[in-house]
Design an enzyme around this catalytic site. Structure first.
Site, PDB file in Angstrom:
ATOM      1  N   LYS A   1      -9.960 -63.531  -6.630  1.00 54.52           N
ATOM      2  CA  LYS A   1     -10.352 -62.565  -6.474  1.00 54.52           C
ATOM      3  C   LYS A   1     -10.030 -61.926  -5.423  1.00 54.52           C
ATOM      4  O   LYS A   1     -10.846 -62.618  -4.510  1.00 54.52           O
ATOM      5  CB  LYS A   1     -10.997 -61.164  -6.993  1.00 54.52           C
ATOM      6  CG  LYS A   1     -11.336 -59.529  -6.992  1.00 54.52           C
ATOM      7  CD  LYS A   1     -12.590 -59.604  -6.683  1.00 54.52           C
ATOM      8  CE  LYS A   1     -13.667 -60.003  -5.678  1.00 54.52           C
ATOM      9  NZ  LYS A   1     -12.356 -59.590  -4.247  1.00 54.52           N
TER      10      LYS A   1
ATOM     11  N   SER B   1     -19.748 -63.414   2.690  1.00 57.81           N
ATOM     12  CA  SER B   1     -20.626 -63.700   3.293  1.00 57.81           C
ATOM     13  C   SER B   1     -22.164 -64.071   3.587  1.00 57.81           C
ATOM     14  O   SER B   1     -21.651 -64.085   2.005  1.00 57.81           O
ATOM     15  CB  SER B   1     -21.172 -61.657   4.023  1.00 57.81           C
ATOM     16  OG  SER B   1     -20.910 -61.465   3.085  1.00 57.81           O
ATOM     17  N   THR B   2     -22.834 -64.954   3.308  1.00 60.86           N
ATOM     18  CA  THR B   2     -24.774 -64.935   3.143  1.00 60.86           C
ATOM     19  C   THR B   2     -25.089 -63.755   2.510  1.00 60.86           C
ATOM     20  O   THR B   2     -25.617 -64.494   1.139  1.00 60.86           O
ATOM     21  CB  THR B   2     -24.989 -65.567   4.589  1.00 60.86           C
ATOM     22  OG1 THR B   2     -24.712 -66.623   4.726  1.00 60.86           O
ATOM     23  CG2 THR B   2     -26.513 -65.373   4.137  1.00 60.86           C
TER      24      THR B   2
ATOM     25  N   GLU C   1     -19.622 -71.117   0.100  1.00 58.60           N
ATOM     26  CA  GLU C   1     -19.096 -70.849   0.927  1.00 58.60           C
ATOM     27  C   GLU C   1     -19.074 -70.305   1.944  1.00 58.60           C
ATOM     28  O   GLU C   1     -18.497 -68.955   2.483  1.00 58.60           O
ATOM     29  CB  GLU C   1     -17.854 -71.715   1.782  1.00 58.60           C
ATOM     30  CG  GLU C   1     -16.924 -72.697   2.683  1.00 58.60           C
ATOM     31  CD  GLU C   1     -17.263 -72.061   3.613  1.00 58.60           C
ATOM     32  OE1 GLU C   1     -17.908 -71.986   4.638  1.00 58.60           O
ATOM     33  OE2 GLU C   1     -15.616 -72.750   3.938  1.00 58.60           O
TER      34      GLU C   1
ATOM     35  N   CYS D   1     -15.034 -68.702   9.196  1.00 60.13           N
ATOM     36  CA  CYS D   1     -17.217 -69.522   9.091  1.00 60.13           C
ATOM     37  C   CYS D   1     -17.116 -70.331   9.895  1.00 60.13           C
ATOM     38  O   CYS D   1     -17.924 -70.320  10.624  1.00 60.13           O
ATOM     39  CB  CYS D   1     -16.648 -70.131   7.767  1.00 60.13           C
ATOM     40  SG  CYS D   1     -15.563 -71.114   7.325  1.00 60.13           S
TER      41      CYS D   1
ATOM     42  N   GLU E   1     -24.139 -64.219  12.920  1.00 63.31           N
ATOM     43  CA  GLU E   1     -22.525 -64.422  12.472  1.00 63.31           C
ATOM     44  C   GLU E   1     -21.966 -63.018  12.792  1.00 63.31           C
ATOM     45  O   GLU E   1     -21.799 -61.726  12.541  1.00 63.31           O
ATOM     46  CB  GLU E   1     -22.408 -64.051  10.980  1.00 63.31           C
ATOM     47  CG  GLU E   1     -21.138 -64.721  11.153  1.00 63.31           C
ATOM     48  CD  GLU E   1     -20.303 -65.519  10.077  1.00 63.31           C
ATOM     49  OE1 GLU E   1     -20.608 -64.395   8.713  1.00 63.31           O
ATOM     50  OE2 GLU E   1     -19.588 -66.349   9.550  1.00 63.31           O
TER      51      GLU E   1
HETATM   52  P1  NAI Z   1     -17.947 -60.004   1.568  1.00 67.20           P
HETATM   53  O1  NAI Z   1     -18.682 -61.045   1.612  1.00 67.20           O
HETATM   54  O2  NAI Z   1     -18.663 -58.654   1.162  1.00 67.20           O
HETATM   55  O3  NAI Z   1     -16.771 -60.154   1.475  1.00 67.20           O
HETATM   56  C1  NAI Z   1     -15.950 -61.374   0.854  1.00 67.20           C
HETATM   57  C2  NAI Z   1     -14.922 -61.314  -0.629  1.00 67.20           C
HETATM   58  O4  NAI Z   1     -16.646 -60.654  -1.547  1.00 67.20           O
HETATM   59  C3  NAI Z   1     -14.155 -60.212  -0.945  1.00 67.20           C
HETATM   60  O5  NAI Z   1     -13.620 -60.701  -1.892  1.00 67.20           O
HETATM   61  C4  NAI Z   1     -15.044 -59.366  -1.252  1.00 67.20           C
HETATM   62  O6  NAI Z   1     -14.684 -58.110  -2.571  1.00 67.20           O
HETATM   63  C5  NAI Z   1     -16.100 -60.129  -2.519  1.00 67.20           C
HETATM   64  N1  NAI Z   1     -17.752 -58.979  -2.482  1.00 67.20           N
HETATM   65  C6  NAI Z   1     -18.195 -58.062  -2.551  1.00 67.20           C
HETATM   66  N2  NAI Z   1     -19.428 -58.074  -2.680  1.00 67.20           N
HETATM   67  C7  NAI Z   1     -19.825 -58.991  -3.320  1.00 67.20           C
HETATM   68  C8  NAI Z   1     -20.659 -58.686  -4.626  1.00 67.20           C
HETATM   69  N3  NAI Z   1     -21.844 -58.477  -4.654  1.00 67.20           N
HETATM   70  N4  NAI Z   1     -19.983 -59.764  -6.056  1.00 67.20           N
HETATM   71  C9  NAI Z   1     -18.891 -60.516  -5.722  1.00 67.20           C
HETATM   72  N5  NAI Z   1     -17.771 -60.136  -5.340  1.00 67.20           N
HETATM   73  C10 NAI Z   1     -18.182 -59.514  -3.666  1.00 67.20           C
HETATM   74  O7  NAI Z   1     -17.507 -60.068   3.048  1.00 67.20           O
HETATM   75  P2  NAI Z   1     -16.880 -58.546   3.998  1.00 67.20           P
HETATM   76  O8  NAI Z   1     -18.358 -57.290   3.949  1.00 67.20           O
HETATM   77  O9  NAI Z   1     -15.576 -58.240   4.412  1.00 67.20           O
HETATM   78  O10 NAI Z   1     -17.585 -59.112   5.304  1.00 67.20           O
HETATM   79  C11 NAI Z   1     -18.369 -59.354   6.485  1.00 67.20           C
HETATM   80  C12 NAI Z   1     -19.491 -60.346   7.087  1.00 67.20           C
HETATM   81  O11 NAI Z   1     -19.343 -60.991   5.787  1.00 67.20           O
HETATM   82  C13 NAI Z   1     -17.674 -61.035   8.113  1.00 67.20           C
HETATM   83  O12 NAI Z   1     -18.600 -59.765   8.974  1.00 67.20           O
HETATM   84  C14 NAI Z   1     -18.617 -62.204   7.658  1.00 67.20           C
HETATM   85  O13 NAI Z   1     -19.595 -62.311   8.571  1.00 67.20           O
HETATM   86  C15 NAI Z   1     -18.815 -62.789   7.550  1.00 67.20           C
HETATM   87  N6  NAI Z   1     -17.518 -63.072   5.515  1.00 67.20           N
HETATM   88  C16 NAI Z   1     -18.070 -64.151   6.432  1.00 67.20           C
HETATM   89  C17 NAI Z   1     -16.763 -65.130   5.745  1.00 67.20           C
HETATM   90  C18 NAI Z   1     -16.240 -66.747   5.360  1.00 67.20           C
HETATM   91  O14 NAI Z   1     -15.529 -67.172   5.583  1.00 67.20           O
HETATM   92  N7  NAI Z   1     -17.363 -67.274   5.310  1.00 67.20           N
HETATM   93  C19 NAI Z   1     -15.015 -64.794   4.971  1.00 67.20           C
HETATM   94  C20 NAI Z   1     -15.885 -63.121   5.164  1.00 67.20           C
HETATM   95  C21 NAI Z   1     -16.747 -62.557   5.494  1.00 67.20           C
HETATM   96 MG    MG Z   2     -19.211 -56.983   2.041  1.00 63.02          MG
END
Ligand code: NAI
Ligand code: MG
Length: 497
Positions: A191, A244-245, A265, A299, A398
């Site tokens: 996804k 995200s964490t 991760e 990250c 972060e």
């Molecule tokens: P997110 O963690 O919500 O999204 C990342 C992925 O998870 C996307 O594919 C999203 O559709 C999916 N997702 C969201 N909620 C989910 C759930 N309940 N169950 C399963 N999958 C789910 O991150 P978001 O909201 O785009 O970004 C917010 C913050 O997260 C950023 O500002 C950053 O701090 C952090 N982040 C960290 C990343 C990393 O590489 N460590 C990458 C992206 C975001």
């Molecule tokens: Mg999110």
């Protein structure tokens, strides 16, 4: 789209000229309920192309297709044939490298030159590295106590894997996830993030062209609800997540309840330390790239910089001067060094941290608070905060944007305490000419990765991942294969002679 199509290559222009579908069982199909979601060009804020949006029915269909692949042609392929398919996929991505770099820039706002030098080659190298593994996944024979008994192990694919990836390195993350899972013989439902599904869908076309049997790879664009449905699906045996964490915790809870295997991760607030004996120009250049590469949406961003007081002014001056010269602009312009942030949501989130940092009493030594509402793209110039205290949100959380906090220190014990004072543990690093001090710090700082006189180095062969709130498990290298393999122990009695 109209204004942009003239500057796009014919291949990319064609790709974004009509709606894109889900990829299930080697076919591109609309969502069962017909749902679509718009993608946006972050460099302009304008609509790009609509993409099918997967719901629960589609999750069911994709998991069923993956299961059928495991029970059918994909599952019965010899290991060497799996390797060959991965090698072909690497070659195909390479043959279309320019197109991927451009499409990624268009959909994610990552500078096209960065995609050419980093993301696309890294994706190719990843598929190529793992293409060598299938034929080397050997079990063992076990010298057991019982007489007249053969005991051996088989390494078997875990099963159907749900892989959920973020928007900051869309193609590269797809490669990081797919390559080891496919090398291990698993079938995958990937996804992509709702913001950036396009390169994963282009990759899916190449999966077909490479000759993968139907269902080995499925790609379901969708949002958090799609991701949650995938995680909860009873047909899924393992979840791999980058993001995200906060979401990582939710996934861990759900996977725990279902006893599914999980690797995560997650986020970071990685400390970067410059000692008094550092090569200061190299440390400044490396620290600058360490935080501002990909506009801080990484990250492993080195977002907390600790500088020995003896070289603090010199380092700060160097960093501030570099930020002033940063070419912030549209991702497709070749002179651009820092592209826009990925979305309006991310723009507002980062902007909120800038306002919060100022309100908390920090000094903005470089950069500015961007307008309340973005216009014509989600641009934020690089920001450096000084006069920060460890309790400020800009020091602890972060941000995932081009924001660096810089703090002076006087001795090593003090900086070790500061560096470790975080819920995260992804990356850390030091700039020094002393081997002993470098390796001692590598021991003392709690992180999954440690950089000495460099930042964000990576290789498909080298484990990647974090400790504490930065995640569980490792990607890359042999370590990641273990996450996709089950060990089966087989006992055979010889019977009567
Ligand atoms: P997110 O963690 O919500 O999204 C990342 C992925 O998870 C996307 O594919 C999203 O559709 C999916 N997702 C969201 N909620 C989910 C759930 N309940 N169950 C399963 N999958 C789910 O991150 P978001 O909201 O785009 O970004 C917010 C913050 O997260 C950023 O500002 C950053 O701090 C952090 N982040 C960290 C990343 C990393 O590489 N460590 C990458 C992206 C975001
Ligand atoms: Mg999110």
């Amino acid at each position: 789209m109209d204004q942009l199509t003239s500057t796009l290559s014919p291949a990319v222009s064609a790709f974004v000229s009509r709606p894109r579908h889900l990829f299930i069982g080697n076919r591109f199909v609309p969502a069962a309920d017909g749902a679509v979601r718009a993608t946006v060009d972050p460099s302009t804020g304008r609509h790009l192309v609509d993409v099918a949006h997967a719901g629960e029915v589609d999750v069911d269909r994709a998991v069923a297709a993956a299961r059928a692949a495991l029970d059918g042609e994909w599952g019965s392929l010899p290991a060497a044939a799996r390797g060959l398919l991965l090698a072909r996929l690497a070659d195909l991505v390479e043959a279309h490298a320019g197109e991927f770099a451009e499409l990624e820039a268009l959909n994610s706002g990552k500078p096209v030159t960065a995609n050419e030098y980093v993301d696309v080659p890294a994706a190719i190298e990843h598929f190529r590295y793992y293409s060598g593994w299938p034929s080397k996944l050997e079990g063992g024979t076990i010298p057991v106590i019982a007489p007249d008994t053969l005991c051996y192990t088989r390494l078997e694919p875990v099963g159907v894997c749900a892989q959920i990836i973020p928007w900051n390195f869309p193609l590269m993350m797809a490669a990081w996830k797919l390559a080891p899972a496919l090398a291990a013989g698993c079938a995958v439902v990937l996804k992509p993030a709702e913001q950036t599904p396009l390169t994963a869908l282009r990759l899916a076309e190449l999966v077909v062209e490479a000759g993968f049997p139907a269902g080995a790879v499925n790609v379901l664009p969708g949002d958090g609800r799609t991701g949650a449905a995938l995680v909860a699906h009873p047909g899924v045996a393992k979840v791999a997540f980058t993001g995200s964490t906060e979401v990582g915790r939710e996934i861990a809870v759900r996977a725990g309840a279902d006893l599914k295997r999980v690797t995560l991760e997650l986020g970071g607030k990685s400390p970067n330390i410059i000692l008094d004996d550092a090569d200061v120009p190299a440390a400044v250049a490396g620290s600058y790239e360490g935080i501002f590469f990909n506009s801080g949406q990484s990250c492993v961003a080195g977002s907390r910089l600790y500088v020995h007081r003896s070289c603090y002014d010199q380092v700060l001056d160097g960093l501030v001067a570099a930020t002033r010269e940063a070419a912030v602009g549209p991702a497709l312009e070749r002179g651009t060094q820092l592209g826009p942030l990925v979305s309006a949501a991310q723009y507002h989130r980062v902007r909120g941290y800038l306002v919060d940092g100022l309100a908390a009493g920090a000094t903005m030594a470089a950069g500015e608070v961007p307008p309340v509402e973005p216009s014509d793209g989600y641009y934020v110039r690089p920001v450096i905060f000084t006069d920060v205290t460890p309790d400020m949100r800009i020091s602890r959380e972060e941000i995932f944007g081009p924001v660096l906090v810089v703090t002076p220190f006087d001795d090593i014990d003090e900086v070790v305490t500061l560096a470790n004072d975080t819920p995260y543990g992804l990356a850390a690093g030091v700039w020094t000419r002393s081997l002993g001090r470098a390796h001692r710090l590598a021991e003392r700082i709690r992180a999954g990765m440690f950089y000495i006189n460099t930042w964000a180095a990576g290789d498909p062969a080298a484990p990647w991942g974090g400790v504490k709130a930065s995640g569980i498990g490792r990607e890359m290298g042999r370590a990641n294969l273990d996450a996709y393999l089950e060990v089966k122990t087989v006992w055979a009695g010889y019977g009567r002679p």
